[in-house]
Design a protein around this motif. Structure first.
Motif, PDB file in Angstrom:
ATOM      1  N   GLY A 175     -57.711  85.490 -68.300  1.00  0.00           N
ATOM      2  CA  GLY A 175     -57.105  86.451 -67.393  1.00  0.00           C
ATOM      3  C   GLY A 175     -56.890  85.875 -66.013  1.00  0.00           C
ATOM      4  N   ASP A 176     -57.893  85.167 -65.492  1.00  0.00           N
ATOM      5  CA  ASP A 176     -57.775  84.559 -64.158  1.00  0.00           C
ATOM      6  C   ASP A 176     -56.628  83.554 -64.104  1.00  0.00           C
ATOM      7  OD1 ASP A 176     -59.936  86.060 -63.342  1.00  0.00           O
ATOM      8  OD2 ASP A 176     -61.394  84.443 -63.599  1.00  0.00           O
ATOM      9  N   ALA A 177     -56.375  82.878 -65.237  1.00  0.00           N
ATOM     10  CA  ALA A 177     -55.298  81.891 -65.296  1.00  0.00           C
ATOM     11  C   ALA A 177     -53.945  82.518 -65.625  1.00  0.00           C
ATOM     12  CB  ALA A 177     -55.635  80.834 -66.341  1.00  0.00           C
ATOM     13  N   ALA A 178     -53.903  83.848 -65.717  1.00  0.00           N
ATOM     14  CA  ALA A 178     -52.667  84.581 -66.010  1.00  0.00           C
ATOM     15  C   ALA A 178     -52.090  84.227 -67.379  1.00  0.00           C
ATOM     16  CB  ALA A 178     -51.626  84.353 -64.922  1.00  0.00           C
ATOM     17  N   ILE A 179     -52.945  83.783 -68.293  1.00  0.00           N
ATOM     18  CA  ILE A 179     -52.510  83.517 -69.663  1.00  0.00           C
ATOM     19  C   ILE A 179     -52.514  84.814 -70.464  1.00  0.00           C
ATOM     20  CG2 ILE A 179     -53.122  82.300 -71.800  1.00  0.00           C
ATOM     21  CD1 ILE A 179     -54.209  80.055 -69.906  1.00  0.00           C
ATOM     22  N   LEU A 180     -53.478  85.681 -70.162  1.00  0.00           N
ATOM     23  CA  LEU A 180     -53.502  87.031 -70.705  1.00  0.00           C
ATOM     24  C   LEU A 180     -53.430  88.016 -69.538  1.00  0.00           C
ATOM     25  CD1 LEU A 180     -56.297  86.963 -73.462  1.00  0.00           C
ATOM     26  CD2 LEU A 180     -53.834  87.131 -73.826  1.00  0.00           C
ATOM     27  N   PRO A 181     -52.740  89.143 -69.704  1.00  0.00           N
ATOM     28  CA  PRO A 181     -52.733  90.166 -68.651  1.00  0.00           C
ATOM     29  C   PRO A 181     -54.152  90.702 -68.420  1.00  0.00           C
ATOM     30  CG  PRO A 181     -51.020  90.591 -70.289  1.00  0.00           C
ATOM     31  CD  PRO A 181     -51.876  89.505 -70.848  1.00  0.00           C
ATOM     32  N   LEU A 182     -54.476  90.987 -67.170  1.00  0.00           N
ATOM     33  CA  LEU A 182     -55.829  91.429 -66.835  1.00  0.00           C
ATOM     34  C   LEU A 182     -56.202  92.727 -67.547  1.00  0.00           C
ATOM     35  CD1 LEU A 182     -56.007  90.561 -63.035  1.00  0.00           C
ATOM     36  CD2 LEU A 182     -57.126  89.378 -64.939  1.00  0.00           C
ATOM     37  N   ASP A 183     -55.236  93.631 -67.723  1.00  0.00           N
ATOM     38  CA  ASP A 183     -55.563  94.875 -68.414  1.00  0.00           C
ATOM     39  C   ASP A 183     -55.876  94.628 -69.883  1.00  0.00           C
ATOM     40  OD1 ASP A 183     -52.932  94.205 -68.985  1.00  0.00           O
ATOM     41  OD2 ASP A 183     -52.244  96.288 -69.064  1.00  0.00           O
ATOM     42  N   LEU A 184     -55.213  93.633 -70.495  1.00  0.00           N
ATOM     43  CA  LEU A 184     -55.512  93.278 -71.874  1.00  0.00           C
ATOM     44  C   LEU A 184     -56.881  92.616 -71.976  1.00  0.00           C
ATOM     45  CD1 LEU A 184     -54.720  93.088 -74.822  1.00  0.00           C
ATOM     46  CD2 LEU A 184     -53.478  90.978 -74.311  1.00  0.00           C
ATOM     47  N   LEU A 232     -57.831  76.482 -76.628  1.00  0.00           N
ATOM     48  CA  LEU A 232     -57.427  75.168 -77.128  1.00  0.00           C
ATOM     49  C   LEU A 232     -55.996  74.822 -76.720  1.00  0.00           C
ATOM     50  CD1 LEU A 232     -58.905  74.993 -80.753  1.00  0.00           C
ATOM     51  CD2 LEU A 232     -59.540  73.587 -78.788  1.00  0.00           C
ATOM     52  N   VAL A 233     -55.106  75.804 -76.747  1.00  0.00           N
ATOM     53  CA  VAL A 233     -53.705  75.549 -76.429  1.00  0.00           C
ATOM     54  C   VAL A 233     -53.508  75.222 -74.949  1.00  0.00           C
ATOM     55  CG1 VAL A 233     -51.447  76.662 -76.233  1.00  0.00           C
ATOM     56  CG2 VAL A 233     -52.753  76.871 -78.352  1.00  0.00           C
ATOM     57  N   HIS A 234     -54.279  75.869 -74.067  1.00  0.00           N
ATOM     58  CA  HIS A 234     -54.014  75.769 -72.632  1.00  0.00           C
ATOM     59  C   HIS A 234     -55.011  74.902 -71.856  1.00  0.00           C
ATOM     60  CE1 HIS A 234     -50.797  78.767 -72.644  1.00  0.00           C
ATOM     61  NE2 HIS A 234     -51.521  79.454 -73.514  1.00  0.00           N
ATOM     62  N   ALA A 235     -56.114  74.484 -72.493  1.00  0.00           N
ATOM     63  CA  ALA A 235     -57.154  73.774 -71.744  1.00  0.00           C
ATOM     64  C   ALA A 235     -56.696  72.425 -71.214  1.00  0.00           C
ATOM     65  CB  ALA A 235     -58.404  73.596 -72.606  1.00  0.00           C
ATOM     66  N   HIS A 236     -55.709  71.795 -71.853  1.00  0.00           N
ATOM     67  CA  HIS A 236     -55.287  70.477 -71.360  1.00  0.00           C
ATOM     68  C   HIS A 236     -54.657  70.592 -69.978  1.00  0.00           C
ATOM     69  CE1 HIS A 236     -51.461  71.940 -72.991  1.00  0.00           C
ATOM     70  NE2 HIS A 236     -50.843  71.016 -72.284  1.00  0.00           N
ATOM     71  N   ARG A 237     -54.140  71.771 -69.658  1.00  0.00           N
ATOM     72  CA  ARG A 237     -53.593  71.974 -68.310  1.00  0.00           C
ATOM     73  C   ARG A 237     -54.610  72.634 -67.380  1.00  0.00           C
ATOM     74  NH1 ARG A 237     -48.953  73.522 -71.356  1.00  0.00           N
ATOM     75  NH2 ARG A 237     -49.625  75.699 -71.208  1.00  0.00           N
ATOM     76  N   GLN A 238     -55.565  73.373 -67.950  1.00  0.00           N
ATOM     77  CA  GLN A 238     -56.538  74.090 -67.140  1.00  0.00           C
ATOM     78  C   GLN A 238     -57.929  73.935 -67.776  1.00  0.00           C
ATOM     79  OE1 GLN A 238     -55.169  77.886 -65.377  1.00  0.00           O
ATOM     80  NE2 GLN A 238     -53.423  77.719 -66.766  1.00  0.00           N
ATOM     81  N   PRO A 239     -58.607  72.826 -67.487  1.00  0.00           N
ATOM     82  CA  PRO A 239     -59.922  72.559 -68.090  1.00  0.00           C
ATOM     83  C   PRO A 239     -60.959  73.637 -67.809  1.00  0.00           C
ATOM     84  CG  PRO A 239     -59.050  70.577 -67.048  1.00  0.00           C
ATOM     85  CD  PRO A 239     -58.150  71.704 -66.644  1.00  0.00           C
ATOM     86  N   SER A 240     -60.772  74.424 -66.757  1.00  0.00           N
ATOM     87  CA  SER A 240     -61.739  75.479 -66.432  1.00  0.00           C
ATOM     88  C   SER A 240     -61.793  76.560 -67.503  1.00  0.00           C
ATOM     89  CB  SER A 240     -61.395  76.112 -65.082  1.00  0.00           C
ATOM     90  OG  SER A 240     -60.098  76.706 -65.117  1.00  0.00           O
ATOM     91  N   LEU A 241     -60.854  76.538 -68.437  1.00  0.00           N
ATOM     92  CA  LEU A 241     -60.857  77.522 -69.519  1.00  0.00           C
ATOM     93  C   LEU A 241     -61.971  77.269 -70.533  1.00  0.00           C
ATOM     94  CD1 LEU A 241     -57.031  77.778 -70.337  1.00  0.00           C
ATOM     95  CD2 LEU A 241     -58.423  79.441 -69.096  1.00  0.00           C
ATOM     96  N   LEU A 242     -62.510  76.064 -70.580  1.00  0.00           N
ATOM     97  CA  LEU A 242     -63.495  75.720 -71.613  1.00  0.00           C
ATOM     98  C   LEU A 242     -64.795  76.490 -71.388  1.00  0.00           C
ATOM     99  CD1 LEU A 242     -63.029  71.852 -72.037  1.00  0.00           C
ATOM    100  CD2 LEU A 242     -62.174  73.694 -73.508  1.00  0.00           C
ATOM    101  N   HIS A 243     -65.021  77.478 -72.232  1.00  0.00           N
ATOM    102  CA  HIS A 243     -66.253  78.261 -72.220  1.00  0.00           C
ATOM    103  C   HIS A 243     -66.705  78.445 -73.657  1.00  0.00           C
ATOM    104  CE1 HIS A 243     -66.405  79.565 -67.980  1.00  0.00           C
ATOM    105  NE2 HIS A 243     -65.088  79.599 -68.037  1.00  0.00           N
ATOM    106  N   GLY A 244     -68.019  78.382 -73.876  1.00  0.00           N
ATOM    107  CA  GLY A 244     -68.534  78.582 -75.222  1.00  0.00           C
ATOM    108  C   GLY A 244     -68.591  80.041 -75.628  1.00  0.00           C
ATOM    109  N   ALA A 245     -68.779  80.935 -74.674  1.00  0.00           N
ATOM    110  CA  ALA A 245     -68.929  82.350 -74.981  1.00  0.00           C
ATOM    111  C   ALA A 245     -67.597  83.077 -74.864  1.00  0.00           C
ATOM    112  CB  ALA A 245     -69.963  82.981 -74.050  1.00  0.00           C
ATOM    113  N   THR A 246     -67.442  84.134 -75.629  1.00  0.00           N
ATOM    114  CA  THR A 246     -66.164  84.837 -75.718  1.00  0.00           C
ATOM    115  C   THR A 246     -65.793  85.546 -74.422  1.00  0.00           C
ATOM    116  OG1 THR A 246     -66.523  85.152 -78.087  1.00  0.00           O
ATOM    117  CG2 THR A 246     -64.879  86.568 -77.034  1.00  0.00           C
ATOM    118  N   LEU A 247     -66.711  86.296 -73.841  1.00  0.00           N
ATOM    119  CA  LEU A 247     -66.374  87.099 -72.660  1.00  0.00           C
ATOM    120  C   LEU A 247     -65.997  86.230 -71.454  1.00  0.00           C
ATOM    121  CD1 LEU A 247     -68.955  90.009 -72.977  1.00  0.00           C
ATOM    122  CD2 LEU A 247     -66.496  90.080 -73.425  1.00  0.00           C
ATOM    123  N   PRO A 248     -66.764  85.174 -71.117  1.00  0.00           N
ATOM    124  CA  PRO A 248     -66.325  84.304 -70.020  1.00  0.00           C
ATOM    125  C   PRO A 248     -64.980  83.636 -70.297  1.00  0.00           C
ATOM    126  CG  PRO A 248     -68.649  83.927 -70.485  1.00  0.00           C
ATOM    127  CD  PRO A 248     -68.111  84.800 -71.581  1.00  0.00           C
TER     128      PRO A 248
END
Length: 290
Positions: free
Chosen positions: A236-245, A214-230
């Protein structure tokens, strides 16, 4: 996902049977779609999950058939249809029941009508919805009936989901939800063993993910996913969370969901709490290893 797909099919079949009955009786039927929220919306259903549903219908003059125009209120007609489907899915018979149907995620909760038109939904979510209701919209998915109508509803919600949501506001909303849940859990003898609501449980992973989307989707709409894992992978792909995390949280989420599934198979009831009895805990562990 397979459990969710089965539920989709059962709900669609129940709706189709009711529509056929209405057509044979000459009933004027509006365009109608059932939208799933929650775990079914995200295709994350458990063996013993409730199914969270919302009915969406077209307004007057936009009919599902080519019959004569009537003065019947489409919302009233569709609400009767939704009530009948809820009964078909949740009524107890000698063979049990199919699903517990939860309609409380609809606008205005238990005091609201069962079915809404898209303009009514637009007004509610834009003017009256609480922050947690926008969070719940992330998982909304059309599953039965006129799917194009359901997609119209989701398209109409995109502007709200892609609006700039201040980090502090989202965090405060999630914090309130978690504090309320933990307060309720603290009154239970199972407070230290609940893998869903307890600290570090499934809810914490899900709400962290949804809040960041919700916080970052206005800049990166590709973040909108209904399921948790995607959604986690997208963060991670958007570098909002570290890939190892992301990998760590995903592994934990999968493990906890596996425990949850086996708990519900083992005890054949809707539970998220580990057995306190050591023998039962060993039996659960053996099931998971088998």
């Amino acid at each position: 996902e397979e459990i969710s797909d089965l539920a989709d099919g059962v709900i669609a079949a129940a709706l189709e049977r009711r529509l056929q009955d209405g057509a044979r009786s000459g009933e004027a039927l509006p365009r109608f779609c059932i939208v799933a929220f929650g775990k079914l919306g995200g295709r994350e259903l458990n063996y013993s999950s409730d199914i969270d549903l919302l009915g969406v219908c077209a307004g007057a003059g936009d009919r599902a058939d080519d019959g004569d125009r009537t003065d019947a209120d489409p919302v009233e007609t569709a609400s009767s249809l939704m009530e009948a489907i809820r009964g078909d899915l949740s009524a107890h018979t000698v063979e049990g029941y199919a699903y517990r149907v939860d309609l409380r995620l609809r606008p205005y909760g238990t005091s609201g009508q069962l079915v809404f038109t898209i303009p009514a939904l637009d007004d509610y979510y834009a003017q009256h919805a609480a922050p947690w209701e926008l969070q719940a919209l992330l998982k909304a998915r059309p599953i039965a009936g006129d799917l194009s109508l359901g997609r119209e509803f989701l398209d109409s919600m995109q502007g709200l989901l892609l609006a700039a949501h201040p980090h502090a506001e989202v965090a405060a909303s999630i914090d309130r939800l978690r504090r309320e849940a933990l307060k309720g859990l603290a009154r239970s003898v199972l407070s230290t063993t609940d893998i869903k609501t307890g600290l570090g449980g499934l809810r914490d992973i899900e709400f962290l993910t949804q809040g960041l989307v919700l916080v970052h989707a206005h800049r990166q709409p590709s973040l909108l996913h209904g399921a948790t894992l995607p959604a986690l992978r997208a963060l991670g792909d958007a570098a909002i969370l570290p890939l190892d995390l992301v990998e760590h949280l995903s592994d934990d989420y999968l493990f906890l969901r596996r425990v949850e599934h086996f708990l519900q198979i083992y005890e054949d009831r809707q539970t998220h709490s580990l057995p306190r009895d050591p023998a039962q805990l060993r039996a659960l562990a053996r099931l998971m290893l088998g």
